[in-house]
Design a protein around this motif. Structure first.
Motif, PDB file in Angstrom:
ATOM      1  N   GLU A 148       0.824  -1.210   0.000  1.00 36.54           N
ATOM      2  CA  GLU A 148       0.000   0.000   0.000  1.00 36.54           C
ATOM      3  C   GLU A 148       0.860   1.264   0.000  1.00 36.54           C
ATOM      4  N   GLY A 149       0.529   2.179  -0.886  1.00 36.79           N
ATOM      5  CA  GLY A 149       1.241   3.443  -0.989  1.00 36.79           C
ATOM      6  C   GLY A 149       2.365   3.435  -2.001  1.00 36.79           C
ATOM      7  N   ALA A 150       2.805   2.246  -2.423  1.00 36.70           N
ATOM      8  CA  ALA A 150       3.941   2.159  -3.344  1.00 36.70           C
ATOM      9  C   ALA A 150       3.592   2.715  -4.727  1.00 36.70           C
ATOM     10  N   PHE A 151       2.402   2.370  -5.236  1.00 42.19           N
ATOM     11  CA  PHE A 151       2.020   2.829  -6.570  1.00 42.19           C
ATOM     12  C   PHE A 151       1.868   4.347  -6.594  1.00 42.19           C
ATOM     13  N   ASP A 152       1.207   4.897  -5.580  1.00 40.66           N
ATOM     14  CA  ASP A 152       1.029   6.352  -5.513  1.00 40.66           C
ATOM     15  C   ASP A 152       2.386   7.055  -5.438  1.00 40.66           C
ATOM     16  N   ALA A 153       3.318   6.458  -4.708  1.00 39.93           N
ATOM     17  CA  ALA A 153       4.650   7.061  -4.568  1.00 39.93           C
ATOM     18  C   ALA A 153       5.374   7.119  -5.904  1.00 39.93           C
ATOM     19  N   VAL A 154       5.351   6.016  -6.647  1.00 43.75           N
ATOM     20  CA  VAL A 154       6.084   6.004  -7.917  1.00 43.75           C
ATOM     21  C   VAL A 154       5.410   6.910  -8.949  1.00 43.75           C
ATOM     22  N   MET A 155       4.084   7.005  -8.880  1.00 49.62           N
ATOM     23  CA  MET A 155       3.375   7.907  -9.780  1.00 49.62           C
ATOM     24  C   MET A 155       3.692   9.378  -9.469  1.00 49.62           C
ATOM     25  N   ALA A 156       4.045   9.644  -8.211  1.00 51.04           N
ATOM     26  CA  ALA A 156       4.408  11.005  -7.807  1.00 51.04           C
ATOM     27  C   ALA A 156       5.895  11.279  -8.013  1.00 51.04           C
ATOM     28  N   GLY A 157       6.593  10.298  -8.575  1.00 50.52           N
ATOM     29  CA  GLY A 157       8.016  10.476  -8.843  1.00 50.52           C
ATOM     30  C   GLY A 157       8.925  10.104  -7.694  1.00 50.52           C
ATOM     31  N   ASP A 158       8.354   9.501  -6.644  1.00 45.07           N
ATOM     32  CA  ASP A 158       9.138   9.116  -5.468  1.00 45.07           C
ATOM     33  C   ASP A 158       9.494   7.635  -5.550  1.00 45.07           C
ATOM     34  N   GLY A 159      10.476   7.325  -6.376  1.00 45.08           N
ATOM     35  CA  GLY A 159      10.887   5.932  -6.562  1.00 45.08           C
ATOM     36  C   GLY A 159      11.469   5.315  -5.308  1.00 45.08           C
ATOM     37  N   ALA A 160      12.124   6.127  -4.483  1.00 46.65           N
ATOM     38  CA  ALA A 160      12.751   5.605  -3.264  1.00 46.65           C
ATOM     39  C   ALA A 160      11.706   5.058  -2.293  1.00 46.65           C
ATOM     40  N   THR A 161      10.594   5.790  -2.140  1.00 49.39           N
ATOM     41  CA  THR A 161       9.531   5.319  -1.247  1.00 49.39           C
ATOM     42  C   THR A 161       8.883   4.055  -1.801  1.00 49.39           C
ATOM     43  N   HIS A 162       8.647   4.036  -3.108  1.00 42.51           N
ATOM     44  CA  HIS A 162       8.113   2.834  -3.765  1.00 42.51           C
ATOM     45  C   HIS A 162       8.996   1.634  -3.468  1.00 42.51           C
ATOM     46  N   ASP A 163      10.291   1.804  -3.661  1.00 35.35           N
ATOM     47  CA  ASP A 163      11.224   0.684  -3.482  1.00 35.35           C
ATOM     48  C   ASP A 163      11.278   0.233  -2.021  1.00 35.35           C
ATOM     49  N   ARG A 164      11.201   1.177  -1.091  1.00 36.87           N
ATOM     50  CA  ARG A 164      11.231   0.820   0.339  1.00 36.87           C
ATOM     51  C   ARG A 164       9.996  -0.001   0.710  1.00 36.87           C
ATOM     52  N   ILE A 165       8.815   0.445   0.249  1.00 35.11           N
ATOM     53  CA  ILE A 165       7.565  -0.260   0.587  1.00 35.11           C
ATOM     54  C   ILE A 165       7.557  -1.660  -0.034  1.00 35.11           C
ATOM     55  N   VAL A 166       7.976  -1.747  -1.290  1.00 36.85           N
ATOM     56  CA  VAL A 166       8.020  -3.055  -1.960  1.00 36.85           C
ATOM     57  C   VAL A 166       9.052  -3.957  -1.290  1.00 36.85           C
ATOM     58  N   GLY A 167      10.197  -3.388  -0.913  1.00 37.49           N
ATOM     59  CA  GLY A 167      11.234  -4.164  -0.226  1.00 37.49           C
ATOM     60  C   GLY A 167      10.725  -4.765   1.074  1.00 37.49           C
ATOM     61  N   GLU A 168       9.945  -3.981   1.816  1.00 38.01           N
ATOM     62  CA  GLU A 168       9.357  -4.486   3.062  1.00 38.01           C
ATOM     63  C   GLU A 168       8.358  -5.599   2.776  1.00 38.01           C
ATOM     64  N   GLY A 169       7.608  -5.441   1.699  1.00 35.96           N
ATOM     65  CA  GLY A 169       6.654  -6.475   1.315  1.00 35.96           C
ATOM     66  C   GLY A 169       7.331  -7.775   0.940  1.00 35.96           C
ATOM     67  N   LEU A 170       8.461  -7.680   0.238  1.00 34.97           N
ATOM     68  CA  LEU A 170       9.190  -8.867  -0.209  1.00 34.97           C
ATOM     69  C   LEU A 170       9.890  -9.583   0.936  1.00 34.97           C
ATOM     70  N   THR A 171      10.218  -8.858   1.990  1.00 32.35           N
ATOM     71  CA  THR A 171      10.933  -9.469   3.117  1.00 32.35           C
ATOM     72  C   THR A 171       9.963  -9.824   4.236  1.00 32.35           C
ATOM     73  N   ARG A 172       9.464  -8.831   4.958  1.00 33.16           N
ATOM     74  CA  ARG A 172       8.582  -9.114   6.102  1.00 33.16           C
ATOM     75  C   ARG A 172       7.240  -9.706   5.669  1.00 33.16           C
ATOM     76  N   GLY A 173       6.724  -9.253   4.527  1.00 33.33           N
ATOM     77  CA  GLY A 173       5.408  -9.721   4.090  1.00 33.33           C
ATOM     78  C   GLY A 173       5.407 -11.108   3.485  1.00 33.33           C
ATOM     79  N   MET A 174       6.574 -11.645   3.157  1.00 32.84           N
ATOM     80  CA  MET A 174       6.653 -12.924   2.458  1.00 32.84           C
ATOM     81  C   MET A 174       7.398 -13.993   3.244  1.00 32.84           C
ATOM     82  N   GLU A 175       7.427 -13.862   4.552  1.00 30.57           N
ATOM     83  CA  GLU A 175       8.117 -14.856   5.378  1.00 30.57           C
ATOM     84  C   GLU A 175       7.395 -16.210   5.311  1.00 30.57           C
ATOM     85  N   GLY A 176       8.164 -17.263   5.120  1.00 30.20           N
ATOM     86  CA  GLY A 176       7.608 -18.615   5.165  1.00 30.20           C
ATOM     87  C   GLY A 176       6.995 -19.130   3.879  1.00 30.20           C
ATOM     88  N   VAL A 177       7.122 -18.382   2.770  1.00 26.82           N
ATOM     89  CA  VAL A 177       6.571 -18.881   1.502  1.00 26.82           C
ATOM     90  C   VAL A 177       7.635 -19.676   0.745  1.00 26.82           C
TER      91      VAL A 177
END
Length: 228
Positions: A148-177
């Motif tokens: 949540e918030g990653a798409f809006d961030a990248v659309m606003a030109g804030d790639g760093a925030t997009h990458d941080r949110i996605v990075g958290e999703g890939l690590t903390r959000g995907m534990e045990g898969v």
């Protein structure tokens, strides 16, 4: 000359798929790109895949075949249901860019994580994986995570925030898969930027696997033509 028609929702994707084609496609394969941004913009605005967009996708596939393409592949996961409809309406092969990715994930393990920055992409990708698993008689569990918030961030030109949110999703959000599927190919660069070992499971993205599948389909058509 074998010809692959690629149907995109953004003009920027042509360069991405040209680069992949240079690596995975035979030299004699010709690419034709068809771009219609309305398919994704209208889907995001509505929050779901509308019938008018489904009809437009089917028309775009027809345009690719009218232009001489042997195979058509739609590169947007959000409109996958319309691609399935088009596949039933045309005799030539119509491919979803994310089908090969789903096959790969299901072959990897039982617990599959799906990560997306848009709900309109998360739902169809998870639905595809469930359907493919059912077709193959596989018992799977899907763990969905919306960044949540990653798409809006990248659309606003804030790639760093997009990458941080996605990075958290890939690590903390995907534990045990057992496998992780990226519902949007734009997230692949985040995987590459994370420290080694940060993501515990194999990560699959659609463009490369989709193009490999398209190359296989084109080779099969060529072989059948040669055997006549």
């Amino acid at each position: 000359m074998p010809t692959l028609g690629l149907i995109h929702n953004s003009p920027m994707l042509a360069a991405v798929f040209n680069e992949i084609a240079a690596r995975v496609m035979p030299d004699d394969v010709k690419l034709l790109h068809f771009v219609d941004e309305s398919t994704i913009k209208n889907t995001i605005a509505a929050g779901y895949l509308q019938k008018s967009t489904m009809r437009q996708v089917i028309r775009l596939v027809g345009s690719a075949f009218d232009a001489g393409c042997d195979v058509a592949m739609v590169t947007c996961s959000s409109i996958g249901r319309a691609v399935d409809m088009a596949a039933e309406l045309y005799d030539q092969p119509v491919l979803r860019v994310d089908r090969a990715m789903a096959d790969k994930a299901i072959a990897t393990g039982r617990r599959i994580g799906v990560v997306a920055t848009l709900p309109t992409t998360l739902g169809p990708t998870a639905e595809l994986i469930r359907r493919v698993a059912m077709e193959q008689g596989r018992d799977i569990e899907i763990v969905e995570h919306l960044c949540e918030g990653a798409f809006d961030a990248v659309m606003a030109g804030d790639g760093a925030t997009h990458d941080r949110i996605v990075g958290e999703g890939l690590t903390r959000g995907m534990e045990g898969v057992d496998a992780i599927v990226l519902a949007q190919a734009s997230m692949a660069r985040v995987v590459a930027s994370l420290p080694e070992g940060a993501v515990q499971a194999p990560v699959y993205s659609s463009p490369e696997l989709g193009m490999q599948r398209a190359a296989e389909v084109l080779a099969g058509l060529k072989a059948r033509e040669a055997g006549r």
